[in-house]
Design a protein around this motif. Structure first.
Motif, mmCIF file in Angstrom:
data_model
loop_
_atom_site.group_PDB
_atom_site.id
_atom_site.type_symbol
_atom_site.label_atom_id
_atom_site.label_comp_id
_atom_site.label_asym_id
_atom_site.label_seq_id
_atom_site.Cartn_x
_atom_site.Cartn_y
_atom_site.Cartn_z
ATOM 1 N N CYS A 6 1.026 -1.336 0.023
ATOM 2 C CA CYS A 6 -0.014 -0.100 0.054
ATOM 3 C C CYS A 6 0.801 1.418 0.055
ATOM 4 O O CYS A 6 0.657 2.217 -0.703
ATOM 5 N N GLY A 7 1.842 1.196 0.873
ATOM 6 C CA GLY A 7 2.779 2.343 0.817
ATOM 7 C C GLY A 7 3.534 2.773 -0.537
ATOM 8 O O GLY A 7 3.472 3.937 -1.167
ATOM 9 N N GLN A 8 3.997 1.540 -1.082
ATOM 10 C CA GLN A 8 4.536 1.790 -2.343
ATOM 11 C C GLN A 8 3.533 2.354 -3.346
ATOM 12 O O GLN A 8 3.979 2.874 -4.258
ATOM 13 N N VAL A 9 2.438 1.727 -3.280
ATOM 14 C CA VAL A 9 1.130 2.154 -4.536
ATOM 15 C C VAL A 9 0.950 3.831 -4.276
ATOM 16 O O VAL A 9 0.994 4.448 -5.274
ATOM 17 N N HIS A 10 1.030 4.065 -3.023
ATOM 18 C CA HIS A 10 0.526 5.353 -2.653
ATOM 19 C C HIS A 10 1.551 6.200 -3.131
ATOM 20 O O HIS A 10 1.480 7.536 -3.736
ATOM 21 N N ASN A 11 2.859 5.943 -2.784
ATOM 22 C CA ASN A 11 3.931 6.911 -3.201
ATOM 23 C C ASN A 11 4.099 7.074 -4.744
ATOM 24 O O ASN A 11 4.372 8.096 -5.242
ATOM 25 N N LEU A 12 3.880 5.702 -5.544
ATOM 26 C CA LEU A 12 3.895 5.992 -6.918
ATOM 27 C C LEU A 12 2.637 6.905 -7.327
ATOM 28 O O LEU A 12 3.115 7.801 -8.315
ATOM 29 N N LEU A 13 1.666 6.804 -6.783
ATOM 30 C CA LEU A 13 0.615 7.737 -7.517
ATOM 31 C C LEU A 13 0.634 9.203 -7.036
ATOM 32 O O LEU A 13 0.213 9.957 -7.765
ATOM 33 N N VAL A 14 1.207 9.313 -5.566
ATOM 34 C CA VAL A 14 1.300 10.567 -5.145
ATOM 35 C C VAL A 14 2.164 11.452 -5.945
ATOM 36 O O VAL A 14 2.148 13.003 -6.119
ATOM 37 N N GLY A 15 3.232 10.867 -6.341
ATOM 38 C CA GLY A 15 4.187 11.628 -7.332
ATOM 39 C C GLY A 15 3.782 12.084 -8.733
ATOM 40 O O GLY A 15 4.566 12.715 -9.223
ATOM 41 N N HIS A 16 2.569 11.643 -9.087
ATOM 42 C CA HIS A 16 2.344 11.836 -10.440
ATOM 43 C C HIS A 16 1.477 13.330 -10.559
ATOM 44 O O HIS A 16 0.543 13.553 -9.538
#
Length: 87
Positions: free
Chosen positions: A18-28
């Protein structure tokens, strides 16, 4: 042509995803996220993707007890000519 609505849900079974997915999406730059909510053993963040041509609603949910994560997306298509590489 009519409008067709679609929903897609992905459940990740590995802890910590979840943290990895969140970080990937937040950076867009085309994503906007609301403040996260904690209710009934779940942490949920609602988001939107918008680039001027597309609008996609997202929901990222993490189960507190197991650290399992799901990502749900909802979108509509109103013209088959507009279905492009984003999908």
């Amino acid at each position: 042509m009519g409008i067709e609505a679609f929903g897609l849900s992905m459940r990740f079974t590995s802890p910590g995803v979840c943290g990895q997915v969140h970080n990937l999406l937040v950076g867009h730059p085309n994503f906007r996220w609301e403040q996260q909510r904690v209710e009934g053993g779940y942490t949920t963040i609602l988001g939107e993707y918008g680039d001027g041509l597309h609008f996609i609603e997202l929901q990222l949910t993490r189960e507190t007890a197991t650290d399992r994560c799901s990502l749900a997306a909802r979108f509509s298509l109103c013209s088959y000519n507009s279905i492009d590489s984003i999908f």
